[in-house]
Design an enzyme around this catalytic site. Structure first.
Site, mmCIF file in Angstrom:
data_model
loop_
_atom_site.group_PDB
_atom_site.id
_atom_site.type_symbol
_atom_site.label_atom_id
_atom_site.label_comp_id
_atom_site.label_asym_id
_atom_site.label_seq_id
_atom_site.Cartn_x
_atom_site.Cartn_y
_atom_site.Cartn_z
ATOM 1 N N CYS A 23 0.847 -1.189 0.000
ATOM 2 C CA CYS A 23 0.000 0.000 0.000
ATOM 3 C C CYS A 23 0.883 1.240 0.000
ATOM 4 O O CYS A 23 2.021 1.195 0.446
ATOM 5 C CB CYS A 23 -0.853 0.035 1.263
ATOM 6 S SG CYS A 23 -1.901 -1.410 1.415
ATOM 7 N N TRP A 72 2.251 10.439 -8.208
ATOM 8 C CA TRP A 72 2.138 9.629 -7.004
ATOM 9 C C TRP A 72 1.538 10.403 -5.837
ATOM 10 O O TRP A 72 1.704 10.052 -4.676
ATOM 11 C CB TRP A 72 3.504 9.023 -6.653
ATOM 12 C CG TRP A 72 3.968 8.066 -7.723
ATOM 13 C CD1 TRP A 72 3.201 7.560 -8.744
ATOM 14 C CD2 TRP A 72 5.275 7.507 -7.905
ATOM 15 N NE1 TRP A 72 3.951 6.722 -9.537
ATOM 16 C CE2 TRP A 72 5.224 6.671 -9.044
ATOM 17 C CE3 TRP A 72 6.487 7.619 -7.212
ATOM 18 C CZ2 TRP A 72 6.340 5.960 -9.511
ATOM 19 C CZ3 TRP A 72 7.592 6.917 -7.673
ATOM 20 C CH2 TRP A 72 7.512 6.092 -8.812
ATOM 21 N N ASP A 102 14.818 12.378 -11.098
ATOM 22 C CA ASP A 102 14.159 11.108 -11.429
ATOM 23 C C ASP A 102 12.762 11.347 -11.973
ATOM 24 O O ASP A 102 11.975 12.066 -11.365
ATOM 25 C CB ASP A 102 14.027 10.238 -10.165
ATOM 26 C CG ASP A 102 15.372 9.740 -9.661
ATOM 27 O OD1 ASP A 102 16.255 9.486 -10.494
ATOM 28 O OD2 ASP A 102 15.531 9.603 -8.427
ATOM 29 N N HIS A 104 16.471 9.589 -14.467
ATOM 30 C CA HIS A 104 16.322 8.140 -14.370
ATOM 31 C C HIS A 104 14.869 7.777 -14.631
ATOM 32 O O HIS A 104 13.955 8.352 -14.065
ATOM 33 C CB HIS A 104 16.750 7.636 -12.993
ATOM 34 C CG HIS A 104 16.353 6.224 -12.742
ATOM 35 N ND1 HIS A 104 16.909 5.165 -13.424
ATOM 36 C CD2 HIS A 104 15.419 5.685 -11.930
ATOM 37 C CE1 HIS A 104 16.334 4.044 -13.029
ATOM 38 N NE2 HIS A 104 15.419 4.328 -12.120
ATOM 39 N N CYS A 164 12.443 4.357 -14.774
ATOM 40 C CA CYS A 164 12.577 2.991 -14.255
ATOM 41 C C CYS A 164 12.473 1.882 -15.285
ATOM 42 O O CYS A 164 13.088 0.853 -15.150
ATOM 43 C CB CYS A 164 11.492 2.729 -13.236
ATOM 44 S SG CYS A 164 11.974 3.244 -11.608
ATOM 45 N N HIS A 198 15.836 -6.197 -9.300
ATOM 46 C CA HIS A 198 14.607 -6.828 -8.816
ATOM 47 C C HIS A 198 14.878 -8.240 -8.315
ATOM 48 O O HIS A 198 13.995 -8.883 -7.782
ATOM 49 C CB HIS A 198 13.557 -6.859 -9.930
ATOM 50 C CG HIS A 198 13.302 -5.490 -10.496
ATOM 51 N ND1 HIS A 198 13.996 -5.001 -11.576
ATOM 52 C CD2 HIS A 198 12.493 -4.488 -10.078
ATOM 53 C CE1 HIS A 198 13.597 -3.760 -11.823
ATOM 54 N NE2 HIS A 198 12.693 -3.425 -10.932
HETATM 55 N N1 GLN Z 1 16.813 7.736 -6.947
HETATM 56 C C1 GLN Z 1 15.819 6.759 -6.651
HETATM 57 C C2 GLN Z 1 16.455 5.568 -5.966
HETATM 58 O O1 GLN Z 1 17.531 5.204 -6.296
HETATM 59 C C3 GLN Z 1 15.094 6.319 -7.887
HETATM 60 C C4 GLN Z 1 14.003 5.344 -7.580
HETATM 61 C C5 GLN Z 1 13.112 5.014 -8.740
HETATM 62 O O2 GLN Z 1 13.462 5.204 -9.864
HETATM 63 N N2 GLN Z 1 11.956 4.490 -8.493
HETATM 64 O O3 GLN Z 1 15.871 4.954 -5.095
HETATM 65 ZN ZN ZN Z 2 14.063 3.187 -11.106
#
Ligand code: GLN
Ligand code: ZN
Length: 750
Positions: free
Chosen positions: A516, A561, A599, A641, A643, A693
């Protein structure tokens, strides 16, 4: 069909995790072997019972049933129709154990794929289908729960995932013949749905809801024909409950006339997101024989409903449909339970909020107002308009003008950064976070609770930063990070430090399974009262000669988010967040940080479902990112970044962000991402070479193979070596080993 009472006011679904996350505790305890199946079933039944009785006592005319789920309603639907992939069928597991194995995988058997549910932050398990999938009524959960509700004295309207949306959410299983698409299985699937409707009818269910949110996205003629075929088939069955087909997450456009012409008794429309279905309904005379559920209460956001607007929209339908009922725009699954338990909220903000329980009351009172006309004003609510504060932001934006983006050409920047950073080919770095052990979490919680004072908290966090910096130096990474120990969550952390955001204590919303999140509430003008990350990053840079990468979360991700205000366009809110972060970037640069990462993992998530809405979205989201990063010198290197690894519709947008370095996930797909991205991104690119992961430590050889594959599409001067994502959830030992291998692999390939 027997004589059936009209629907009455209703909601399309309800949260199920429990007001205090009781379901999370129950399933996690079962998974850990700390409690047995009986305890789990008991907890689940208790949650269902309280939901049914509460909804019924609140005065809904029709209470949704089958909204409970141990993990995910799409997985439940797959089990209902017997779509159990062979690798799980072979395990000889039953009931809950089979369900959890499909959701989470077991020893050597990978779980089903988890992916986002339309444009929400909820994730579902993707059904895997092939031409050999044999549908059968395998798990009678909808019937079981219907009867269980009858047992506690509540008539429910079982909610099922509609057959067409089920197929559109599914994918062809690995090894399915070329050309197979799940929609090929419509006819056999309909037979099973027909059988289920028959059993529900026989059990006494008067109404059943079939969810078809897939039609809020663009659909082909063939898919619309499938919708037509599905409801003509289900509609002509004789022994069945009445059918309510729910479209949500936007207008259903061309699907509305299809459903209007078919034999279903009721259609639910999302009248929050968009008014075009409202206009279209007026031109559909067939609706005179049907009930329309006017989804005027927002099921996805947490603001109280403006009474006059909602009633006006519902009233428009009065002359169009045979009957109009008040409803929510979608299931309330996407909002927290109850705002009255939040004691820490500013009363001025709290007054504007409605969570699931409050929304149910709104539905009931709006329904009364629609039927009887409002007699006194006590139940009405008018949303406050935008405040004067919003204009401060607009004024500042105007002053910045169009040249808020001041960076030089790619060549100028490469030269200036090379001169200042002196990095060789294929530099190594990480994405930001380092493993967060229980001590770090405990310190943060204690500081938040006030039992650990600022000075001691700072000392401990600095010690952790120093430890992580020394570790990275020793491993031999080129560009270092401070490790993000002070951050609970990449969005919540910024929300807590920016003005215009509120956070909740119990505002939990299911993200997937037992996981959650508590989205912050963006309620007003966003601004930055004081620097947020500068002290931590400066401290970290002071420990080392190597470049320290400062770490920020981008505006699109912060919006995606959070629960966001709905009284101004998203793009305007994004710019406010962008401006606040621009100040932070400016201060970081002034403090001597040479690399700043922003990010944006949610850039693709927020992409509108309909193609026609995408260009405008991409415009404002790219603009917000460039507002954050566009004021820095050419010699300051901007990283971003993202994901994921499938870029599709956002490939060009990524290039338009104009970051100097972009890092993405790539390890699992073996650099496949470079087919898409290698050409599109003209600057630095860091395809992940360590799959974070998985707890497995990749060998240096595997990593160098990936890097060698990458140099084929990305010239080595532009290539970076980094993990797929942050290391926050990984164990220290595996991370250290993997990073050592990563550094060795980069050396070898150089
Ligand atoms: N800078 C964040 C981390 O390394 C990036 C996390 C993400 O991309 N969800 O945790
Ligand atoms: Zn990421």
């Amino acid at each position: 069909m027997t004589e059936t009472a009209p629907l009455g006011p209703t909601v399309l679904g309800y949260p199920r995790i429990g007001p205090k996350r009781e379901l999370k505790r129950a399933v996690e305890s079962y998974w850990a072997g700390k409690s047995d199946l009986d305890a789990l079933r008991h907890a689940a039944a208790e949650l269902r019972r309280t939901t049914w009785t509460e909804l019924s006592e609140a005065g809904l005319g029709s209470v949704p049933g089958n909204t409970f789920s141990y993990y995910d309603q799409v997985l439940d639907a797959a089990l209902t129709v017997g779509a159990v992939p062979d690798r799980f069928a072979e395990l000889n597991l039953r009931d809950e154990d089979l369900l959890f194995a499909m959701a989470r995988g077991t020893e050597g058997v990978p779980a089903m794929e988890l992916t986002k549910f339309f444009d929400t932050n909820y994730h579902y398990l993707v059904p895997e289908l092939g031409p050999d999938t044999n549908f059968e009524l395998f798990d009678r959960k909808p019937v079981r729960e219907y009867l269980e509700a009858v047992g506690v004295g509540v008539q429910t309207r079982p909610v099922l995932l509609g057959p067409v949306t089920f197929l559109l959410l599914a994918k062809a299983r690995a090894g399915a013949p070329d050309g197979f698409v799940p929609l090929d299985l419509l006819d056999p699937l309909l037979e099973v749905y027909g059988q289920l409707l028959g059993e529900l009818g026989a059990a006494g269910a008067q109404w059943v809801q079939l969810d078809e949110p897939a039609f809020a996205a663009d659909r082909t003629e063939e898919e619309l024909a499938a919708l037509d075929r599905a409801y003509r088939y289900l509609g002509q069955l004789t022994e069945r409950p009445r059918l309510l087909v729910a479209g949500y997450f936007g207008n259903i456009g061309p699907a509305l006339p299809v459903l209007a012409a078919g034999p279903v008794e009721a259609i639910a429309l999302d009248l929050v997101t968009n008014q075009s279905d409202l206009d279209a309904a007026a031109g559909l005379p067939q609706l005179r024989d049907k009930t329309l559920v006017a989804g005027v209460v927002d099921g996805r956001n947490i603001w109280r409903t403006d009474t006059d607007t909602a009633l006006a929209r519902a009233a428009t339908l009065l002359g169009v449909a045979g009957r109009v009922e008040i409803g929510t725009s979608c299931s309330l699954l996407h909002v927290p339970y109850d705002v009255t338990v939040e004691t820490g909220l500013d009363p001025d903000v709290a007054r504007r909020l409605a969570f699931a329980k409050q929304k149910v009351a709104e539905v009931v009172s709006l329904s009364r107002a629609l039927r009887e006309g409002r007699t006194d004003g006590t139940e009405s609510y008018t949303k406050p308009g935008r405040t004067a504060a919003d204009d401060r932001t607009s004024a500042r934006l105007e002053r910045l003008g169009t040249d808020h983006y001041r960076r030089g050409t790619a060549q100028q920047r490469i030269a200036a950064q090379q001169e200042r950073l002196r990095l060789g080919p294929i530099p190594t770095t990480t994405i930001g976070s380092f493993p967060q052990n229980s001590q770090i979490r405990a310190d943060r919680a204690a500081h938040h609770a006030g039992t650990l004072d600022d000075a001691e908290y700072e000392r401990r966090m600095r010690a952790e930063i120093e430890r992580v910096v020394r570790l990275q130096e020793e491993i031999g990474l080129d560009v270092l990070v401070h490790g993000e120990a002070e951050r609970n969550d990449m969005v919540q952390y910024f929300a807590e430090h920016l003005d215009g955001f509120a956070t909740t204590d119990l505002g939990w919303v299911q993200s997937y399974g037992s996981r959650c999140v508590r989205p912050p509430i963006l309620y007003g003008e966003v601004s930055r009262p004081e620097p947020i990350t500068v002290a931590w990053s400066t401290f970290a840079q002071g420990l080392t000669d190597r470049p320290m990468k400062a770490m920020l979360t981008g505006p699109v991700t912060i919006l995606a988010w959070s629960f966001v205000r709905d009284d101004q366009p998203l793009g305007v809110t994004a710019r406010q967040v962008g401006l606040a972060l621009r100040d932070e970037v400016h201060d970081l640069e002034a403090a001597g940080l040479r690399i700043i990462q922003v990010d944006e993992p949610a850039l693709r998530e927020l992409l509108p479902l309909r193609e026609a809405d995408r260009p405008a979205y991409l415009d404002w989201s790219i603009d917000a990112f460039r507002l954050v990063t566009g004021g820095v010198a050419d010699s300051t290197q901007i990283h971003t970044h993202l994901c994921y690894s499938e870029f599709g519709a956002v490939v060009d947008a990524i290039d338009a962000l104009d970051a100097d370095v972009t890092t993405v996930e790539a390890a699992r797909s073996k650099m496949e991402v470079l087919d898409d991205l290698g050409n599109a991104v003209k600057r630095g690119l860091g395809p992940g070479v360590y799959d974070v992961h998985s707890p497995d430590v990749p060998e240096a050889g595997e990593i160098s193979d990936l890097l060698r594959a990458a140099v084929k599409s990305v010239p080595r001067e532009r290539l970076w070596a980094n993990p797929d994502c942050g290391l926050k959830t990984r164990g220290e030992r595996e991370v250290v080993a993997a990073l050592r291998n990563l550094v060795a692999a980069a050396k070898a390939v150089r």
